[in-house]
Scaffold this active site. Sequence first.
Site, PDB file in Angstrom:
ATOM      1  N   ASP A  73       0.874  -1.166   0.000  1.00  0.00           N
ATOM      2  CA  ASP A  73       0.000   0.000   0.000  1.00  0.00           C
ATOM      3  C   ASP A  73       0.920   1.227   0.000  1.00  0.00           C
ATOM      4  O   ASP A  73       2.140   1.120   0.202  1.00  0.00           O
ATOM      5  CB  ASP A  73      -0.952  -0.012   1.202  1.00  0.00           C
ATOM      6  CG  ASP A  73      -2.145   0.925   0.981  1.00  0.00           C
ATOM      7  OD1 ASP A  73      -2.072   1.796   0.086  1.00  0.00           O
ATOM      8  OD2 ASP A  73      -3.155   0.788   1.692  1.00  0.00           O
TER       9      ASP A  73
HETATM   10  C1  BGC Z   1      -5.021   3.345   0.099  1.00  0.00           C
HETATM   11  C2  BGC Z   1      -5.121   2.357  -1.039  1.00  0.00           C
HETATM   12  C3  BGC Z   1      -4.963   3.075  -2.345  1.00  0.00           C
HETATM   13  C4  BGC Z   1      -3.640   3.823  -2.342  1.00  0.00           C
HETATM   14  C5  BGC Z   1      -3.383   4.571  -3.630  1.00  0.00           C
HETATM   15  C6  BGC Z   1      -3.774   4.208   0.002  1.00  0.00           C
HETATM   16  O1  BGC Z   1      -3.810   5.236   0.934  1.00  0.00           O
HETATM   17  O2  BGC Z   1      -5.029   2.662   1.326  1.00  0.00           O
HETATM   18  O3  BGC Z   1      -6.353   1.692  -0.993  1.00  0.00           O
HETATM   19  O4  BGC Z   1      -5.039   2.160  -3.408  1.00  0.00           O
HETATM   20  O5  BGC Z   1      -3.653   4.755  -1.282  1.00  0.00           O
HETATM   21  O6  BGC Z   1      -4.229   5.644  -3.761  1.00  0.00           O
END
Ligand code: BGC
Length: 826
Positions: free
Chosen positions: A264
């Site tokens: 993530d």
């Molecule tokens: C989120 C993810 C997301 C990523 C990219 C993160 O903060 O937890 O779900 O895909 O950001 O935007």
Amino acid sequence: MPDPVSRRSALRRLAGAVAVAAAATGPFAAPADARTATGASRRVEDLLARLTLDEKIGLLHGADDPHSLGQAGYVPGVPRLAVPALRLADGPAGVRVTEHATALPAPVLLAAAFDPALAREYGEVIGREGRALGQDVLLSPMVNLIRTPYAGRNYETFSEDPLLSADLVAEEIRGIQSQGLIATVKHFALNNQEQDRMSVDVRIAQQPLRELEFRAFEAAVAAGAGAVMGAYNKVNGTFACENKPILGDVLRGDWGFDGWVMSDWQAAHSTAAALTAGLDMEMPSGDHFADALKQAVRSRSLPEALVDRSARRVLSVMERFGLLDGSAPARPERDPRAGARTALKVAKAGATLLHNRHATLPLTGQVAHHIAVIGPTGAIPFVSGGGSAHVVAAHVRSPLDALRVRAGEDARVSYALGEDIFGKPLPGASPGADFEGRHIAPGATWTYDAPLTVDEPDEWTFYIHYSGDRPKASLDGTELFPPAPGLGESFAGGFVSAAPDGLAVRRRTLDLDAGPHRLRITAKGGDKGQVFRLRRTTGATRAADVAEAVRAARAAASVVLFAYEDATEGADRTGLALPGHQNELIEAVAAANSRTTVVLNTSSSTTMPWLDHTGAVLQMYYPGQEGAEATAAVLFGDCDPGGRLTQTFPASDTLHPVAGDPHRYPGVDGTEEYSEGVHLGYRWYEAEGVAPLFPFGHGLSYTTFEYSGLTVRPDDDGLAVGFTVRNTGSRTGTTVAQVYLGPSPDLSLDQAHRALAGYRRLELEPGRARRVTVRVSTRSLSSWDPARHGWVLGTGTREVTVGVSAREQRLTGRGRVRSHEAAGRP
Ligand code: BGC
């Protein structure tokens, strides 16, 4: 006696076979004849051999995109060898880029339809749009289970039930990937809350982990997901992105995942530990997987073979999707009409009618001729949630407009705001005190410092709407709008954090004494100039808004009141009540007109102290760009409300599975215990004998159904549950038949008193009956035995019920589950 099912054979029978089949066939499968000893193709091995260490490492972390389309991530590729760049876009309810895209209903609304085929269609729309909008990888679907009603992202995921989540994620992934877009199932694992998500250590036993949270991830892998996103949190003591037990042993080992694992955003914490455990790609940059990785390989503290392993995984997926040899289909055009059709279909199918007294709905006859629409989200449509789930829709109609069109020219449809969420102009007391749309030129600084006189002591809410950097404002020396917590100012927020014209909005409530106060503002034009508005609401303006709503309600034959709750990534909700003063508004309006329908544009469960005073409650969640049309269609009875709750709605903040024990939620000293074990969601309510406000699976139809003729027979790999459903009402309608299973008397493991084991969504015309068979799989009949490290079949006589919710069972029977050996099967 329990029937031990060996780990290997159980996996083969329950999932593995499906995984291999799904990954190796279909339009995006690697050519089987070209496999080498590593499992990758000859092409991938040849390519790896030609890549330099820098080039391989370049495939393992994100970078800035020189031609960004507004997506979340970018991996540059290797132009020298025609390895293309990857663009990675969120999100769960549509493709999140700068351009317009179809804003589909939130996944929780899709899930409410209990319809895997619809999940596939939803995935196909996103898959096509993602490719059309220049993307290669979708950072979705999210399948973390709904464990706490407070979790800020409950709308981004499907359900508290592992079977339903597993079915839906598998079909959605098939849909996405059928269009050539690589799907990423996220967040592996146990990112079930936003509070402390970056650090919380989730402690969970193996049995609930396997049976509950893992089930949908396993199904996603079996459906051939190209990528998995590692979660921020820790799992049993180790960050998910460097957690060998889950990444190596389970994901790769038990499930045979052959795609790549990305972190993530900023969830990677190390180089050697993460790469060794099985993280392949760090996103969105290379704090640990760029220079640090090169250094580690050069100094021989990490073998280059580990870099090769991860690069091989990325390249193999790219090859499977035709990205290495140019065989990927040409990028299609967007098809906004088809997207809109699916968005409408999903919103209608998931619309969940929770309460309907004295046939308040559908709106027909006289009561449909004079309607008062009340509430801010009646006039400004609530389309999608905030954070990475936000999608830029092209054009969206408001519920008020849709209701006016549907009600027809002869009808009167009035509107009252009821609850002001963006504030009213601040009365100007001093020269220069016009704060409505004040422009500050580029480079200029504007200051204001003057008294603000308050006539009566009152509660004031101040609002600032602004472009650029937020102006500084203080009252009596107290900063009015301190820096945003959580994800910060620049993150595209949810509904209430942007005004209808796009200006960012912040608010602050203070109790003010009568008399003069000192208001100071400093606004800076910056590079591009700035626009801002300073507004307020007070107890007095609120009372006037409620009074106007009550007048409108009294004058009308029926009322449709739109209530909202705005959850977003990065923070949990702090309570289950509707925010602001909406509860009081609903009480006042319902007292004025008993034919009041409350339409909920909310993320998850809410408490409803006003329930018994209202006529109807329709749960629409965040309904996407066609939400207004879908809402109008359901309210007027053009279609039956087809949705059922995929999460239990608690009766109060103190009566739900994570209430009253901070160790369970939100955690103590950085650690959280999933001590409810296998009793998550409705299973806890059943085990504890706690009555919810609305149970899992609940949802009303405009017609009535009769269930009869239950039979339970052994089936190939489980049970076949047969029954007849008849529409006994006078309208065509939808029912969702739910098959629940009781515990096995032969297992000493903890088991749910009742668990969903199958379901069937049915649409029937009046008077029509259908015989239905729902198959209960071996997996649903099995429990994870940590001592044996495998699935064990829950043999013996088991209760089988067919219900219309977890609490309302219509038919009860028994099924005998025999071990495969006893049944004469291998
Ligand atoms: C989120 C993810 C997301 C990523 C990219 C993160 O903060 O937890 O779900 O895909 O950001 O935007």
